[in-house]
Enzyme design. Structure first.
Site, PDB file in Angstrom:
ATOM      1  N   GLY A 132      -1.753  58.728 -74.461  1.00 42.79           N
ATOM      2  CA  GLY A 132      -2.265  60.042 -74.823  1.00 42.79           C
ATOM      3  C   GLY A 132      -1.663  60.549 -76.117  1.00 42.79           C
ATOM      4  CB  SER A 134      -5.702  60.008 -81.145  1.00 45.93           C
ATOM      5  OG  SER A 134      -5.083  59.011 -81.926  1.00 45.93           O
ATOM      6  CD  GLU A 249      -0.122  50.265 -81.417  1.00 45.43           C
ATOM      7  OE1 GLU A 249      -1.290  50.290 -80.991  1.00 45.43           O
ATOM      8  OE2 GLU A 249       0.404  51.223 -82.010  1.00 45.43           O
TER       9      GLU A 249
END
Length: 392
Positions: A132, A134, A249
């Site tokens: 959660g 953008s 990431e």
């Protein structure tokens, strides 16, 4: 950067390759090649079962410390597994956000209670996570988030909207960046909250994409509740935790991603041969440049991963996103030029072939995960030391 593998590494490669060959059989064999960008809807329940099979065999969370349920494998061995997984044409995994992002974040910043509650279900693929971050008006500029959370008794109450939330419709939990300090702006006053999805205060609305699929979603929080203990790091200090998650990431899974890219390039090349377009010198040159670009990507990823292993990686990791996103988008464009007029026709019920899906989904590559413009700013300001961009 040492590109050689030890005897122990090669033994692990043989082990992983053999296990994948033995286990991608029977019903699981039918899952080969399924899933991935723009195709997450394909056999989702069956791929979830495959992921749980991986977890039971010890092939999830390979780099996590043993005390948290991982195998504590070296970076090179993790890279080997991702390469072999991609080469085996195994189905796209459904637990990336939990395994690669949230899990390492909890290991680094979570409490003992949070680790005990959440890490094992991630290892076993019993709970799925979404991100959660953008929002409308706060995409690549994450510091502009307007979702708010207030503390009432023993609970956080969350109100706001998130968008482009991958696989939210399949997820059990969401890690949410919300503003918890009234009157705060930008990076200050944000908190990193863990929020259950199955509750009346959470509504998930799928977003239909150009591919006709809907792995992205809008998520609305209207009085959603999570326990006071479900904040990672200190309340109001969530920006650093959120940035740490984004750092994970850019990790080892990017090498496996590039093996997938190589497979796509091979399909595009074969289509050029079958259509005779390979004889067009412009097309042949673009295919050659794509091959060169893929090798550049691989060596840059290995260099970045070497920096991860030494603990010296920084904002230069943004180069990886900038390079692969542009390369992949251009591969989709090349595929359409090779297909020619047939690229404009689809089957019944908007049935796209693989190359059409590649083209349409890759249009978003230079936007999601941090747009090209944001990545260039990071590189310019934090790597090259150039003046910061002027803000209104």
């Amino acid at each position: 950067m040492d590109l050689t593998f030890s005897a122990e590494d090669e033994d692990f490669r043989a082990e992983a390759r053999q296990w994948l060959a033995d286990n991608l059989a029977g019903d699981f064999a039918e899952l080969k090649g399924l899933g991935g960008s723009g195709r997450e809807h394909e056999a989702f329940s069956e791929r979830l079962e495959w992921n749980r099979h991986l977890g039971a065999a010890g092939y999830t969370c390979l780099g996590w410390p043993v005390e948290f349920g991982g195998r504590g494998l070296s970076l090179s061995q993790q890279m080997i597994f991702h390469e072999e997984y991609a080469r085996s044409n195994a189905p796209a995994r459904v637990n990336h956000l939990g395994e690669e992002l949230l899990g390492p974040t909890l290991i680094a910043w979570g409490t003992d209670e949070q680790r005990a509650r959440f890490l094992q279900p991630i290892v076993k693929v019993e709970e799925l996570w979404c991100q959660g971050y953008s929002e409308p008006g706060a995409g690549s500029d994450l510091a502009a988030v307007r979702t708010r959370a207030r503390l009432e008794g023993d609970s956080w109450i969350i109100d706001g909207q998130k968008v482009w939330t991958s696989l939210a419709h399949h997820s059990d939990w969401c890690f949410v960046v919300a503003r918890t300090d009234p009157g705060s702006t930008r990076h200050a006053g944000l908190s990193y909250l863990l929020v259950p999805m199955d509750q009346p205060g959470v509504q998930v609305r799928p977003i239909v994409q150009l591919t006709g699929t809907s792995e992205f979603n809008e998520v609305f929080f209207d009085g959603a509740v999570t326990d006071v203990s479900m904040v990672v790091g200190d309340p109001g200090a969530g920006w650093g935790v959120a940035m740490g998650t984004l750092g994970f990431e850019r990790g080892v899974s990017t090498v496996g991603q590039q093996v997938g890219f190589a497979r796509e390039l091979a399909v595009v090349t074969e289509r050029a041969k079958s259509t005779g377009m390979i004889d067009d010198p412009v097309i042949a040159d673009r295919l050659t440049q794509a091959r060169i670009g893929l090798e550049v990507m691989r060596f840059h990823a290995l260099r970045t991963l070497s920096a991860y292993e030494s603990g010296s990686v920084g904002p230069e990791a943004s180069v990886s996103k900038l390079v692969w996103a542009r390369w992949h988008r251009e591969l989709g464009e090349l595929a359409m030029d090779i297909l020619g007029g047939s690229a404009l026709t689809v089957g019944p019920d908007y049935a796209l072939d693989d190359l059409q899906s590649l083209f349409l989904f890759s249009r978003a590559d230079t936007i999601y995960g941090g747009s090209d413009e944001i990545q260039r700013n990071i590189i310019a300001e934090r790597v090259l030391g150039m003046p910061k961009e002027q803000r209104p």
